[in-house]
Design a protein around this motif. Structure first.
Motif, PDB file in Angstrom:
ATOM      1  N   PHE A 162      82.244 -11.414 -24.508  1.00 19.73           N
ATOM      2  CA  PHE A 162      82.108 -10.899 -25.871  1.00 19.73           C
ATOM      3  C   PHE A 162      83.296 -11.344 -26.721  1.00 19.73           C
ATOM      4  O   PHE A 162      84.369 -11.627 -26.204  1.00 19.73           O
ATOM      5  CB  PHE A 162      82.064  -9.366 -25.856  1.00 19.73           C
ATOM      6  CG  PHE A 162      80.727  -8.790 -25.463  1.00 19.73           C
ATOM      7  CD1 PHE A 162      79.641  -9.608 -25.207  1.00 19.73           C
ATOM      8  CD2 PHE A 162      80.558  -7.407 -25.363  1.00 19.73           C
ATOM      9  CE1 PHE A 162      78.417  -9.073 -24.855  1.00 19.73           C
ATOM     10  CE2 PHE A 162      79.332  -6.860 -25.009  1.00 19.73           C
ATOM     11  CZ  PHE A 162      78.266  -7.697 -24.758  1.00 19.73           C
ATOM     12  N   SER A 163      83.061 -11.351 -28.025  1.00 22.00           N
ATOM     13  CA  SER A 163      84.116 -11.754 -28.950  1.00 22.00           C
ATOM     14  C   SER A 163      85.176 -10.662 -29.093  1.00 22.00           C
ATOM     15  O   SER A 163      86.310 -10.930 -29.480  1.00 22.00           O
ATOM     16  CB  SER A 163      83.495 -12.019 -30.313  1.00 22.00           C
ATOM     17  OG  SER A 163      82.790 -10.854 -30.723  1.00 22.00           O
ATOM     18  N   ARG A 164      84.785  -9.418 -28.823  1.00 23.30           N
ATOM     19  CA  ARG A 164      85.728  -8.300 -28.871  1.00 23.30           C
ATOM     20  C   ARG A 164      85.143  -7.197 -28.016  1.00 23.30           C
ATOM     21  O   ARG A 164      84.068  -7.372 -27.459  1.00 23.30           O
ATOM     22  CB  ARG A 164      85.932  -7.818 -30.313  1.00 23.30           C
ATOM     23  CG  ARG A 164      84.655  -7.285 -30.951  1.00 23.30           C
ATOM     24  CD  ARG A 164      84.968  -6.558 -32.259  1.00 23.30           C
ATOM     25  NE  ARG A 164      83.758  -6.219 -33.009  1.00 23.30           N
ATOM     26  CZ  ARG A 164      83.026  -5.143 -32.820  1.00 23.30           C
ATOM     27  NH1 ARG A 164      83.323  -4.279 -31.867  1.00 23.30           N
ATOM     28  NH2 ARG A 164      81.959  -4.904 -33.565  1.00 23.30           N
ATOM     29  N   ASN A 165      85.821  -6.073 -27.948  1.00 22.02           N
ATOM     30  CA  ASN A 165      85.323  -4.968 -27.149  1.00 22.02           C
ATOM     31  C   ASN A 165      84.179  -4.253 -27.872  1.00 22.02           C
ATOM     32  O   ASN A 165      84.376  -3.643 -28.920  1.00 22.02           O
ATOM     33  CB  ASN A 165      86.483  -3.995 -26.871  1.00 22.02           C
ATOM     34  CG  ASN A 165      86.058  -2.827 -26.001  1.00 22.02           C
ATOM     35  OD1 ASN A 165      86.181  -1.680 -26.402  1.00 22.02           O
ATOM     36  ND2 ASN A 165      85.538  -3.101 -24.821  1.00 22.02           N
ATOM     37  N   PHE A 166      82.978  -4.400 -27.342  1.00 27.51           N
ATOM     38  CA  PHE A 166      81.823  -3.736 -27.953  1.00 27.51           C
ATOM     39  C   PHE A 166      81.434  -2.478 -27.193  1.00 27.51           C
ATOM     40  O   PHE A 166      80.542  -1.760 -27.613  1.00 27.51           O
ATOM     41  CB  PHE A 166      80.615  -4.683 -27.982  1.00 27.51           C
ATOM     42  CG  PHE A 166      80.650  -5.668 -29.108  1.00 27.51           C
ATOM     43  CD1 PHE A 166      80.134  -5.332 -30.359  1.00 27.51           C
ATOM     44  CD2 PHE A 166      81.204  -6.910 -28.941  1.00 27.51           C
ATOM     45  CE1 PHE A 166      80.164  -6.236 -31.403  1.00 27.51           C
ATOM     46  CE2 PHE A 166      81.245  -7.828 -29.975  1.00 27.51           C
ATOM     47  CZ  PHE A 166      80.724  -7.482 -31.206  1.00 27.51           C
ATOM     48  N   GLY A 167      82.053  -2.265 -26.064  1.00 32.21           N
ATOM     49  CA  GLY A 167      81.760  -1.061 -25.288  1.00 32.21           C
ATOM     50  C   GLY A 167      80.853  -1.328 -24.101  1.00 32.21           C
ATOM     51  O   GLY A 167      80.069  -2.277 -24.084  1.00 32.21           O
ATOM     52  N   HIS A 168      80.992  -0.445 -23.139  1.00 36.92           N
ATOM     53  CA  HIS A 168      80.286  -0.518 -21.868  1.00 36.92           C
ATOM     54  C   HIS A 168      78.773  -0.671 -22.035  1.00 36.92           C
ATOM     55  O   HIS A 168      78.142  -1.528 -21.423  1.00 36.92           O
ATOM     56  CB  HIS A 168      80.648   0.781 -21.144  1.00 36.92           C
ATOM     57  CG  HIS A 168      80.098   0.922 -19.777  1.00 36.92           C
ATOM     58  ND1 HIS A 168      79.802   2.142 -19.243  1.00 36.92           N
ATOM     59  CD2 HIS A 168      79.786   0.021 -18.831  1.00 36.92           C
ATOM     60  CE1 HIS A 168      79.345   1.980 -18.025  1.00 36.92           C
ATOM     61  NE2 HIS A 168      79.318   0.714 -17.741  1.00 36.92           N
ATOM     62  N   GLN A 169      78.184   0.139 -22.911  1.00 38.02           N
ATOM     63  CA  GLN A 169      76.730   0.139 -23.038  1.00 38.02           C
ATOM     64  C   GLN A 169      76.225  -1.173 -23.645  1.00 38.02           C
ATOM     65  O   GLN A 169      75.179  -1.685 -23.265  1.00 38.02           O
ATOM     66  CB  GLN A 169      76.255   1.331 -23.876  1.00 38.02           C
ATOM     67  CG  GLN A 169      76.730   2.675 -23.324  1.00 38.02           C
ATOM     68  CD  GLN A 169      76.029   3.066 -22.023  1.00 38.02           C
ATOM     69  OE1 GLN A 169      74.819   3.230 -21.983  1.00 38.02           O
ATOM     70  NE2 GLN A 169      76.795   3.205 -20.956  1.00 38.02           N
ATOM     71  N   ALA A 170      77.015  -1.727 -24.582  1.00 40.73           N
ATOM     72  CA  ALA A 170      76.633  -3.015 -25.171  1.00 40.73           C
ATOM     73  C   ALA A 170      76.729  -4.114 -24.111  1.00 40.73           C
ATOM     74  O   ALA A 170      75.896  -5.032 -24.063  1.00 40.73           O
ATOM     75  CB  ALA A 170      77.544  -3.343 -26.353  1.00 40.73           C
ATOM     76  N   ALA A 171      77.740  -4.004 -23.241  1.00 41.98           N
ATOM     77  CA  ALA A 171      77.912  -5.007 -22.185  1.00 41.98           C
ATOM     78  C   ALA A 171      76.714  -4.977 -21.230  1.00 41.98           C
ATOM     79  O   ALA A 171      76.182  -6.019 -20.846  1.00 41.98           O
ATOM     80  CB  ALA A 171      79.216  -4.755 -21.429  1.00 41.98           C
ATOM     81  N   ILE A 172      76.287  -3.781 -20.881  1.00 46.29           N
ATOM     82  CA  ILE A 172      75.113  -3.662 -20.000  1.00 46.29           C
ATOM     83  C   ILE A 172      73.889  -4.279 -20.681  1.00 46.29           C
ATOM     84  O   ILE A 172      73.102  -4.992 -20.065  1.00 46.29           O
ATOM     85  CB  ILE A 172      74.824  -2.175 -19.695  1.00 46.29           C
ATOM     86  CG1 ILE A 172      75.970  -1.564 -18.893  1.00 46.29           C
ATOM     87  CG2 ILE A 172      73.519  -2.018 -18.953  1.00 46.29           C
ATOM     88  CD1 ILE A 172      75.803  -0.079 -18.695  1.00 46.29           C
ATOM     89  N   THR A 173      73.751  -4.005 -21.972  1.00 46.52           N
ATOM     90  CA  THR A 173      72.601  -4.533 -22.710  1.00 46.52           C
ATOM     91  C   THR A 173      72.587  -6.057 -22.680  1.00 46.52           C
ATOM     92  O   THR A 173      71.548  -6.677 -22.422  1.00 46.52           O
ATOM     93  CB  THR A 173      72.643  -4.055 -24.179  1.00 46.52           C
ATOM     94  OG1 THR A 173      72.770  -2.639 -24.179  1.00 46.52           O
ATOM     95  CG2 THR A 173      71.385  -4.444 -24.920  1.00 46.52           C
ATOM     96  N   ALA A 174      73.757  -6.661 -22.925  1.00 48.51           N
ATOM     97  CA  ALA A 174      73.831  -8.124 -22.924  1.00 48.51           C
ATOM     98  C   ALA A 174      73.426  -8.669 -21.553  1.00 48.51           C
ATOM     99  O   ALA A 174      72.706  -9.663 -21.455  1.00 48.51           O
ATOM    100  CB  ALA A 174      75.245  -8.575 -23.275  1.00 48.51           C
ATOM    101  N   GLY A 175      73.890  -7.990 -20.518  1.00 46.46           N
ATOM    102  CA  GLY A 175      73.538  -8.425 -19.165  1.00 46.46           C
ATOM    103  C   GLY A 175      72.042  -8.350 -18.937  1.00 46.46           C
ATOM    104  O   GLY A 175      71.424  -9.259 -18.378  1.00 46.46           O
TER     105      GLY A 175
END
Ligand code: UDP
Ligand code: MG
Length: 329
Positions: free
Chosen positions: A69-82
């Motif tokens: 990610f370009s910056r910290n978007f948070g745990h839930q956003a990271a899961i979504t991207a995955g």
């Protein structure tokens, strides 16, 4: 290239102290694995050496994928991207800090083979977490259960396996404030728990300080419940009753001549006006709540199976993966 059977999604934020050990444990675990696999690491805008270290281990292992990610978007956003990128027939989300032992995944896969679509890890014991964290977590999940109209398992985080059709349905839910564990419950499908003992964090500090945890809890409640908005209505009705009683009492006191002139008028006006305001706030809340439900644009239903219909494997609102594309459903 063929799609792998298993995708592991690992959200990572500032975990340089853990990556070497994580890689070692993953390798040991995946070497024994009978299924084809991929690992999707999502670097959630780490400021330490995490991204370089991930790229290093992925350079020699093509089945390791890295999303940064370009910056910290948070745990839930990271899961979504995955989940947006994972290709597996079964997708497992786990934390980087080894609090969710990879070995439990084997048991999850077994359950999935038996026909469950969602297999979630339920913490039977939690080690190395403060009493405060344990008590607040337990209280929160119980409160959430009473507030939201869906069946949600207790003591469950994001550690879970999901079948491809669940993942595809999930891609259709694009709301901003994401509380993934409840979204999965909302989707339905056949769900099953596996128990595990949650060990201590392998190294480093929790990336969920109190401030983030509070925000997460508020997201959980407000993305699934308009009960807090409705509180104003109930409070308004209650204070309306109190206002009527107060008015009666003030009138009686005034008539009996026990007050200074004007007192009863003010009492009655204040009591009635404040209850009227609360009721109106409650009514506004009802409408705001409905606007809110609408703007989320959730699909109105989620299809589990179709027969003799063309497959529409997409992330549209009516994602309908058909049986012929993946026999594991
Ligand atoms: N994490 C993340 N982004 C964040 C916070 C955490 O990707 O903004 C990751 C973190 O690296 C870990 C997982 O999410 O892999 C769970 O976080 P943590 O272990 O700190 O939470 P806890 O287990 O203490 O609830
Ligand atoms: Mg953790």
């Amino acid at each position: 290239m063929q799609r792998p059977v298993l995708s592991l999604i690992i959200p990572i934020y500032n975990e340089e102290a853990i990556i070497a050990e994580l890689n070692r444990r993953l390798k040991d675990f995946l070497r024994e694995m009978d299924e084809t696999w991929e690992v999707v690491f999502v670097d959630d805008g780490s400021q330490d050496r995490t991204p370089e270290m991930l790229n290093e281990i992925a350079a020699v292992e093509p089945r390791y994928k890295v999303i940064s990610f370009s910056r910290n978007f948070g745990h839930q956003a990271a899961i979504t991207a995955g989940m947006d990128r994972a290709e597996g027939d079964a997708v497992v989300i786990m934390d980087a800090d080894l609090q969710e032992p990879p070995e439990v995944v084997t048991e999850m896969i077994q359950k999935w083979r038996e026909g469950y679509d969602v297999v979630y890890g339920q913490r039977s014991i939690r080690y190395g977490e403060s009493i405060f964290k344990r008590v607040t977590a337990a209280a929160f999940y119980r409160l959430l259960r009473t507030l939201i109209p869906i069946e949600m398992p207790l003591d469950t985080g994001d550690f879970r396996l999901m079948s491809r059709r669940v993942v595809l349905s999930m891609r259709a839910l694009r709301e901003q404030h994401r509380f993934m564990r409840a979204i999965v419950s909302w989707l339905g499908f056949r769900q099953k728990a596996v128990q595990y003992e949650r060990p201590e964090r392998f190294a480093g500090e929790t990336k969920y300080p109190l401030r983030k945890m509070m925000g997460f809890a508020i997201d959980g409640i407000t993305s699934f419940s308009i009960v807090p908005l409705r509180l104003a209505t109930w409070l308004g009705l209650f204070s309306g009753l109190v206002a009527i009683a107060t008015s009666g009492w003030a009138l009686y006191a005034a008539i009996a001549g026990r007050t200074v002139p004007g007192w009863a008028t003010i009492m009655i006006a204040v009591a009635l006006a404040s209850s009227a305001q609360l009721i109106m706030t409650g009514i506004l809340g009802e409408y705001v709540g409905r606007i809110y439900e609408e703007v989320k644009r959730r699909p109105l239903y989620v299809v589990a199976d179709t027969l003799n219909l063309p497959s529409t494997e997409s992330s549209s609102a009516t994602a309908e993966p058909s049986a012929d594309t993946s026999p594991e459903y």
